[in-house]
Design a protein around this motif. Structure first.
Motif, short mmCIF file in Angstrom:
data_model
loop_
_atom_site.label_atom_id
_atom_site.label_comp_id
_atom_site.label_asym_id
_atom_site.label_seq_id
_atom_site.Cartn_x
_atom_site.Cartn_y
_atom_site.Cartn_z
N THR A 33 43.22 31.38 45.34
CA THR A 33 43.50 31.46 43.90
C THR A 33 42.22 31.65 43.10
O THR A 33 42.28 31.91 41.90
CB THR A 33 44.20 30.18 43.40
OG1 THR A 33 43.30 29.07 43.48
CG2 THR A 33 45.44 29.89 44.22
N PHE A 34 41.08 31.53 43.76
CA PHE A 34 39.80 31.68 43.06
C PHE A 34 39.66 33.11 42.53
O PHE A 34 39.89 34.08 43.25
CB PHE A 34 38.64 31.39 44.01
CG PHE A 34 37.29 31.50 43.34
CD1 PHE A 34 36.84 30.50 42.50
CD2 PHE A 34 36.48 32.60 43.56
CE1 PHE A 34 35.60 30.60 41.89
CE2 PHE A 34 35.26 32.71 42.95
CZ PHE A 34 34.81 31.70 42.12
N ASP A 54 39.25 22.38 43.19
CA ASP A 54 39.78 23.63 42.67
C ASP A 54 39.31 24.83 43.47
O ASP A 54 39.76 25.95 43.22
CB ASP A 54 39.36 23.83 41.20
CG ASP A 54 40.07 22.89 40.26
OD1 ASP A 54 41.12 22.34 40.65
OD2 ASP A 54 39.58 22.70 39.13
N ARG A 55 38.41 24.60 44.41
CA ARG A 55 37.83 25.69 45.21
C ARG A 55 38.18 25.57 46.69
O ARG A 55 37.59 26.25 47.53
CB ARG A 55 36.30 25.71 45.05
CG ARG A 55 35.82 25.88 43.60
CD ARG A 55 36.15 27.28 43.08
NE ARG A 55 35.58 27.49 41.75
CZ ARG A 55 36.25 27.39 40.62
NH1 ARG A 55 37.55 27.04 40.65
NH2 ARG A 55 35.66 27.62 39.47
N PRO A 105 33.72 20.95 40.99
CA PRO A 105 35.04 21.59 40.97
C PRO A 105 35.57 21.87 42.37
O PRO A 105 36.33 22.81 42.58
CB PRO A 105 34.76 22.90 40.20
CG PRO A 105 33.36 23.24 40.60
CD PRO A 105 32.64 21.93 40.73
N VAL A 115 44.08 27.22 48.60
CA VAL A 115 43.49 26.94 47.28
C VAL A 115 42.43 27.97 46.93
O VAL A 115 42.37 28.48 45.82
CB VAL A 115 42.89 25.51 47.25
CG1 VAL A 115 42.16 25.28 45.94
CG2 VAL A 115 43.98 24.47 47.44
N THR A 156 39.45 15.10 39.13
CA THR A 156 39.91 15.96 38.05
C THR A 156 39.15 17.28 37.96
O THR A 156 39.58 18.19 37.26
CB THR A 156 39.76 15.25 36.69
OG1 THR A 156 38.37 14.96 36.46
CG2 THR A 156 40.56 13.96 36.66
N SER A 157 38.02 17.37 38.63
CA SER A 157 37.12 18.53 38.54
C SER A 157 36.52 18.68 37.14
O SER A 157 36.04 19.75 36.78
CB SER A 157 37.83 19.84 38.93
OG SER A 157 38.26 19.79 40.27
N LYS A 206 41.42 30.76 36.54
CA LYS A 206 40.31 30.09 37.21
C LYS A 206 38.97 30.68 36.84
O LYS A 206 37.94 30.24 37.33
CB LYS A 206 40.48 30.19 38.73
CG LYS A 206 41.69 29.43 39.27
CD LYS A 206 41.55 27.93 39.04
CE LYS A 206 42.72 27.19 39.67
NZ LYS A 206 42.60 25.75 39.42
#
Length: 253
Positions: free
Chosen positions: A242-243, A133-134, A130, A239, A158-159, A248
């Motif tokens: 947002t974690f 996304d991180r 992921p 990015v 796509t993670s 998420k």
């Protein structure tokens, strides 16, 4: 809590990772894991190492919150070097390493199992990166050792995750078993390996590493350079910030 080493049977060293709640390792945790793996492999009585984890899942990668608390780049540099050390330790361990994987195996977890010699997984195990996304990059080197090239790319972009059953179909997982049987099955494989001559096993590990088509050390280090670029450009922080937001959260946190 932390990294521990035990001897469940003759010739077998079991290295267990336990960093609640999700085995997201802090910087020092990666170095501790590297030290434990290398020490186990150096022990002349050891013929095989089983790498396992306690808790909800095998590994959720680096401790993102540790990075968020750091106003500079110290935690990032530490995590990159620590991951490099731990991944290398699995690969450079003088004897074969069997990974026993349950639950989630994400990010840094892929680096560990991708460099392992064999993987036994529970039916609930999932594997993925992921990273995008991180706010990070890396470990495509190791995911490429688990799935074919185009699937690796699709999973990376796509993670998304792949199941243990899917990896079994690709030949990268030795066996898929119910979760309660995982450690027993990994130890059974380890016992079979441990019956071989210890000196010959060490020669075999070195020989197999020597014929790898990709230099995993150089390849992963190359990836890390882009991780630094992402951080210097500011996109990683954007990015990463947002974690922890509601959309998420979940078992991959």
């Amino acid at each position: 809590m932390g990294v521990s080493t035990s001897s469940p049977d003759k010739g077998i060293a079991q290295v267990t990772v336990d960093f609640p709640p999700v085995n997201a390792l802090p910087v020092q945790g990666w170095y501790d894991l590297a030290d434990a793996l290398l020490a186990a492999g150096r022990d002349p009585e050891t013929r095989v190492v089983v790498l396992a984890a306690a808790g909800r899942g095998f590994n959720a990668g680096v401790d993102i919150k540790e990075m968020q608390r750091d106003t500079g780049h110290g935690a990032l540099i530490g995590a990159n070097r620590g991951c490099y050390a731990a991944f290398s330790a699995v690969y450079e361990c003088e004897v074969p390493v069997v990974a026993a994987v349950h639950g989630f195996c994400l990010g840094g977890g892929i680096g560990l199992v991708g460099n392992a010699d064999a993987i036994v997984a529970s039916e609930d195990a999932t594997f993925g990166l992921p990273e995008l996304d991180r706010g990070a990059l890396g470990a495509a080197t190791h995911l490429s050792r688990l799935v074919p090239q185009h699937l690796m790319r699709a999973l990376y972009y796509t993670s998304r995750t792949a199941t243990a059953a899917e990896l079994y179909q690709h030949g990268s997982v030795w066996k898929v078993v119910p979760r309660e049987q995982l450690l027993d099955e990994a130890l059974d494989l380890a016992r079979e390996i441990a019956q071989k001559d210890g000196y010959l096993l060490r020669l075999a590990k070195a020989a197999i590493n020597g014929i790898d088509p990709v230099d995993v050390h150089r390849s992963y280090r190359f990836e890390q350079g882009f991780t630094f670029e992402a951080n210097l450009s500011g996109v990683a922080d954007r990015v990463r910030d947002t974690f922890g937001a509601p959309e998420k959260t979940g078992k991959e946190a």
